[in-house]
Design an enzyme around this catalytic site. Sequence first.
Site, PDB file in Angstrom:
ATOM      1  N   THR A 340       1.383  -1.123  -0.089  1.00 16.25           N
ATOM      2  CA  THR A 340       0.139   0.220   0.059  1.00 16.25           C
ATOM      3  C   THR A 340       1.206   1.306  -0.170  1.00 16.25           C
ATOM      4  O   THR A 340       2.036   1.468   0.312  1.00 16.25           O
ATOM      5  CB  THR A 340      -0.756   0.020   1.259  1.00 16.25           C
ATOM      6  OG1 THR A 340      -1.654  -1.350   1.180  1.00 16.25           O
ATOM      7  CG2 THR A 340      -1.325   1.080   1.836  1.00 16.25           C
ATOM      8  N   GLY A 422       0.412  -1.042   6.138  1.00 20.81           N
ATOM      9  CA  GLY A 422       0.843  -1.796   6.991  1.00 20.81           C
ATOM     10  C   GLY A 422       0.284  -2.722   6.749  1.00 20.81           C
ATOM     11  O   GLY A 422      -0.002  -3.314   8.399  1.00 20.81           O
ATOM     12  N   GLY A 423      -0.623  -2.527   6.004  1.00 18.16           N
ATOM     13  CA  GLY A 423      -2.023  -3.630   6.234  1.00 18.16           C
ATOM     14  C   GLY A 423      -2.605  -4.262   7.361  1.00 18.16           C
ATOM     15  O   GLY A 423      -2.562  -2.777   7.840  1.00 18.16           O
TER      16      GLY A 423
END
Length: 526
Positions: A340, A422-423
């Site tokens: 991301t 960072g999910g």
Amino acid sequence: MERAAGGERWAIATPHALATEAGGVAFERGGNALDAAIAAAVTLAVVYPHMCGVGGDLFALIQQPEGDAVAVNAGGRAPARADPSAAAAAGGGAMPARGPHTVTVPGAVSGWEALHGLGARLPWPDLFTQAVALAHGGVAVSRSLAVALAEADAPRDPPADPLAAVFSPEGAPLPEGTLLRQPALGATLRQLAAGGADALYRGEVGARYAAGLAEAGVPIDLEDLAAHRAELGSPLRARYRDVDVLAHPPNSQGFVLLEIFAMIQRLGIDPDPLGPDVVTLARLFRAAGRDRDLHLADPDAMRLHPSTLLEDGHLAALADEARVGSSVDAEGGHAASGDTIALVAADDEGRGVSLIQSLFGGFGSGILEPSTGIVAHNRGACFTLDPAHPNVLAPRKRPAHTLLPVLVQRAGRFEAAAGTMGGYGQPQINAMNLIRAFDLGLAPADAVAAPRWLVGGMERGTGGLRVQAEADVPEIVRERLQEAGFGVDTIGEEDEAVGHAHLIRLGTAGFIAGSDPRSDGGALAG
């Protein structure tokens, strides 16, 4: 490029130097923070193609000069022909991590257009100029992209795999510094520049994209694309010390960050991530992560409203859990690489932008549609196949989402913009960075560069008892966590596995911006 700059009329920070440069050019040509954010976001679709792109989603928070804040939800839905039974067959009974059943409608382009409509000054086509040039002329493979390509599941067979034809053209992944050309993507961006988002959602680009996806077994069609719209709404907000923290509402996990700040204040702990109360902070992160895994879904399917999750009674129960600890693990899930990008921008008219766009996993679904050059994301992997869960896969449903843009206001005006990749670890990373900036007084560059640890890493199910800690996290911190029952996995210093974040803060003489050294980016101010 320097990763920090300050005392100026505008600022931007992104994870790639060329995207930061594109935003700076937009400012210098008379654009505002919206123009800069769009130009940077489009450029990142070319230079960070493993993390974001035309085939991904976008969430953003916009601080407007008059004091209003807008939440932009440009996340796509599952296709009308989504089939839970087929997904279960492909995933061995669970939602698969990659492949055709994980592809949802891409929302990023609608998000760029929504930002432009909120008051950008420069003509829409001008914001694509650098990205188109880099796609056709080529861009040097960044450190982050080279690492992603070197991973075991990277594409290797150019004749059979369109993704490999672009990123491993000779049968081996492109190494750092070599030239990456993406002419099909460049042509798509040129069409988007000329025709706007309609070129994808209701035009020729979309027709070719849907046809190519169909050949790959993806059940998205033109009707799914045409039904998509970016949605504008109001952020969630909560008081922390003397500022207001704003986060994106569901289907974003934004409420998790606000739960964290509320529990820090309720428990009265020292919030320093390297301080004496690190165990309680870790338990607090764990409790908030479990709450997300239980409740987050498409807002139309959630059984608890976000306001209920932020009520005193609910927060008190979470705080009690964090205070005493718990041996109960949350429902597990497949690993999410957290691929991301986050970018932040601000201008002296009072605008601030926190924008996050993503393919979710590295190279998303692993499917590149060759005629358009678009990599399809795998955001549908965030669904569950548990029929009792509000986040169960269903046609035209939005999945629970990790993207978490953040703004900070003081007295109703812009104070800071923050964001991170960072999910599922994004709430923890944002909390650490804002704590370091607002509680500990660190400059933005120092706040985002400081050593980090994450409960559960970037994976779903952060209720677990494992912590990923960078090698420069002090030994006393590791010992405290281990003595409390957490297993600590040591990773490298400045490791992308704990995300890369960016932060802009309003200072006494102008803006101060910091870009994470874990990325390939930088900050500019002018």
